[in-house]
Motif scaffolding. Sequence first.
Motif, mmCIF file in Angstrom:
data_model
loop_
_atom_site.group_PDB
_atom_site.id
_atom_site.type_symbol
_atom_site.label_atom_id
_atom_site.label_comp_id
_atom_site.label_asym_id
_atom_site.label_seq_id
_atom_site.Cartn_x
_atom_site.Cartn_y
_atom_site.Cartn_z
ATOM 1 N N GLU A 207 0.979 -1.262 0.089
ATOM 2 C CA GLU A 207 -0.006 0.076 0.135
ATOM 3 C C GLU A 207 0.929 1.155 -0.064
ATOM 4 O O GLU A 207 0.557 2.055 -0.762
ATOM 5 C CB GLU A 207 -0.899 -0.029 1.387
ATOM 6 N N VAL A 212 -1.680 4.074 -2.221
ATOM 7 C CA VAL A 212 -2.953 3.766 -1.965
ATOM 8 C C VAL A 212 -3.656 5.093 -1.109
ATOM 9 O O VAL A 212 -3.085 5.242 -0.076
ATOM 10 C CB VAL A 212 -3.317 2.372 -1.442
ATOM 11 N N VAL A 239 -7.895 -0.651 -0.359
ATOM 12 C CA VAL A 239 -7.529 -1.827 -1.115
ATOM 13 C C VAL A 239 -8.811 -2.631 -1.636
ATOM 14 O O VAL A 239 -8.890 -3.102 -2.467
ATOM 15 C CB VAL A 239 -6.640 -2.480 -0.386
#
Length: 246
Positions: A207, A212, A239
């Motif tokens: 991540e 993200v 996610v």
Amino acid sequence: MFALLREDIACVFQRDPAARTTWEVITTYPGIHALFWHRLSHVLWGCRWRYAARFMSFFARMFTQIDIHPGATIGRRFFIDHGCGVVIGETAEVGNDVSLYHGVTLGGVSWNPGKRHPTLCDGVVVGAGAKILGPITVGSGARVGANSVVIQDVPDGMTVVGIPGRVVLPASQRRITQQGIDLDHHLMPDPVGKAISCLLDRIAYLEKHLGVSAEAQELPATSDCITCTETCDPAHVAVNLKRTTH
């Protein structure tokens, strides 16, 4: 035989801090009672007095709730703590200085005659409720965690936990007492928990690497997050959103 029984009684004081006097051990410990009757019945079994041996074993089980087949071979200084529910099959072999806790089964996985029960080498400790099944060998100094199911050989000095049993901890990472017995059952490792922890660390790394972000994204109507009451990390939510919308 009586020399063996004296050793069996003496080893109780090394492995059970609740033991206070020899008289108490002799009169109140079902593991000692079961072992006494087994040593007698095993002699009868070796003399081919099979029915007498089986009847003596049956008599001992009635009063101790420990079922040891008279054909089983048991070594010196064998200790069964609490004892209730222990089952040891006909072709099982137990070495010296072995300790079992309540609910342990040394069982078979075949109806065929011949060797069908496990072999426990010297110094093995088997936790409560563990099942060791089949003609396998548990190496010297190995530990089997509570409620584990072991169906494969265990190397010397290793620890096995889980269903099916997984080898997780070498002797070099354990605390061994002066008597050579490791009773740190509260320090048993958790291989499944460790694997999940590694996966979470890997997800966090990915991540961060992908940048993200959970900002400005709405939950789809079919998302489990609509009814979930748990608090989640926003990055983890993002996610999940990406996976459900692709």
